[in-house]
Write a protein that holds these residues in place. Sequence first.
Motif, PDB file in Angstrom:
ATOM      1  N   ASP A 286      65.911  29.700  28.101  1.00  0.00           N
ATOM      2  CA  ASP A 286      65.644  29.101  26.791  1.00  0.00           C
ATOM      3  C   ASP A 286      66.919  28.918  25.976  1.00  0.00           C
ATOM      4  O   ASP A 286      67.064  27.944  25.238  1.00  0.00           O
ATOM      5  CB  ASP A 286      64.654  29.969  26.011  1.00  0.00           C
ATOM      6  N   ARG A 404      58.208  32.484  23.502  1.00  0.00           N
ATOM      7  CA  ARG A 404      59.570  33.013  23.452  1.00  0.00           C
ATOM      8  C   ARG A 404      59.764  34.008  24.587  1.00  0.00           C
ATOM      9  O   ARG A 404      59.081  35.023  24.668  1.00  0.00           O
ATOM     10  CB  ARG A 404      59.835  33.710  22.106  1.00  0.00           C
ATOM     11  N   GLN A 406      62.850  35.584  27.679  1.00  0.00           N
ATOM     12  CA  GLN A 406      64.265  35.734  28.033  1.00  0.00           C
ATOM     13  C   GLN A 406      64.458  35.528  29.533  1.00  0.00           C
ATOM     14  O   GLN A 406      65.252  36.197  30.175  1.00  0.00           O
ATOM     15  CB  GLN A 406      64.763  37.120  27.630  1.00  0.00           C
TER      16      GLN A 406
END
Length: 425
Positions: A286, A404, A406
């Motif tokens: 991202d 969201r 990682q």
Amino acid sequence: MHGMISRPLVAAPQRETPSRMVLILLVVMTGLAPISLYLLVPALPMLATTFDRDASVVQMTVSFYMAGIAISQLLLGPLSDRFGRRPVMLAGLSLSIVASVSCIFAATLPQLIAARFFQALGGASGMVISRAIIRDLYPRERIGAMISLVVAVMMIAQMLSPLTGGLIEIALGWHAIFYVVAALSIAIAAAVTLALPETRPARVEGASFRRDIAMLVKSRAFLGYMLCQVLASQIIFAFAGGGPYIVEVQMGRSSAEYGAWFATTGFAYFVGNLFCVRYAPRHSLDRLIWFGLVLQLTSAALNFAWSIFGFNQVPSVLFGTQMLLMFANAAVMANSAAGAISVRPGAAGTASGAMGFLQMGVGALTSQLGAWLGGHFGSTLPLTSAMLTLSLACACSMIFLVPRTQMKVTKELIETAEEDEAGVM
């Protein structure tokens, strides 16, 4: 498609490492359709004059070509699984040869548009089948590297295609472009016949195409990444559609000069892909997408501002900013494609096919819009406005759809993503 069931076939025997000739052949097979697409782009204004038709109508020679590539991706891959790589490849090349000859003798623009569609339908066989052949021939740990090698070499050829097409059109006329495509198709068909082995392995029953699609469309992450990738690719198609008319009609430059300037954006896109491969292992997926999105939005906004103030009425300013946009676009496309195919690894092939179909299918309409925006106005503002809107839409797909995370990008994911970008540039 993926769920077709039939009597098991005998597996292809194990072969030694493919020769350099086979590698070169895979590159040329992959590049036939996109190179043929961009060879004609600089000659579009001349086609409009020859047939006395509107620029948006002439652009259908590109839009229908892209639609042919999109349909080819859905059809020819499964056909090569069922009937073998060589026969389907040769059938596609035969269709490309017949269609190229039809382009040469087309007496009306509708005839030329129809012939271009079938030229793409057959010529794009190499884009699909070459990837399957690489999977057939190489062990898993080498597939990504070999695909990256094929894509990198092909992109260099694509960068030179508009310049080559412009020079051919100036020296010999636009008909000569189709003589070149026909000759290239014949040469590839001869090489496939003489040098390409049948590589198809035994067919294995897998998950159904419908089931894979159903699982993917329920995933917000997949939809977000896919939309980001598809919308980012539309920036390329919009500029490719409107660029020739802006440079050649509005700015009064030659088709060869347009081809040379267009090659600079291809080089920036190539460098952007190298950047992704270099830095992907160190940063989250991202984060790299947002780096590309911010840079993409900034450069699109700059081009929009230059249009308002009239600064980009010369190629150096227009393409200088566009190079920055294309560098950023490569980062967005590679990483969002990697995100989409990693959502459900078991359905990665279906995800890749769906992305490719939407990318080229929607791209056919976007290039048509780009030609209308570039050919019906005396300013670059309409086209740069559309590109800014697409950049904003990319960001929105990430903001509102992708959770969201990682997740780390691996070199293998980026190399697989680059495989899906091979028909864009």
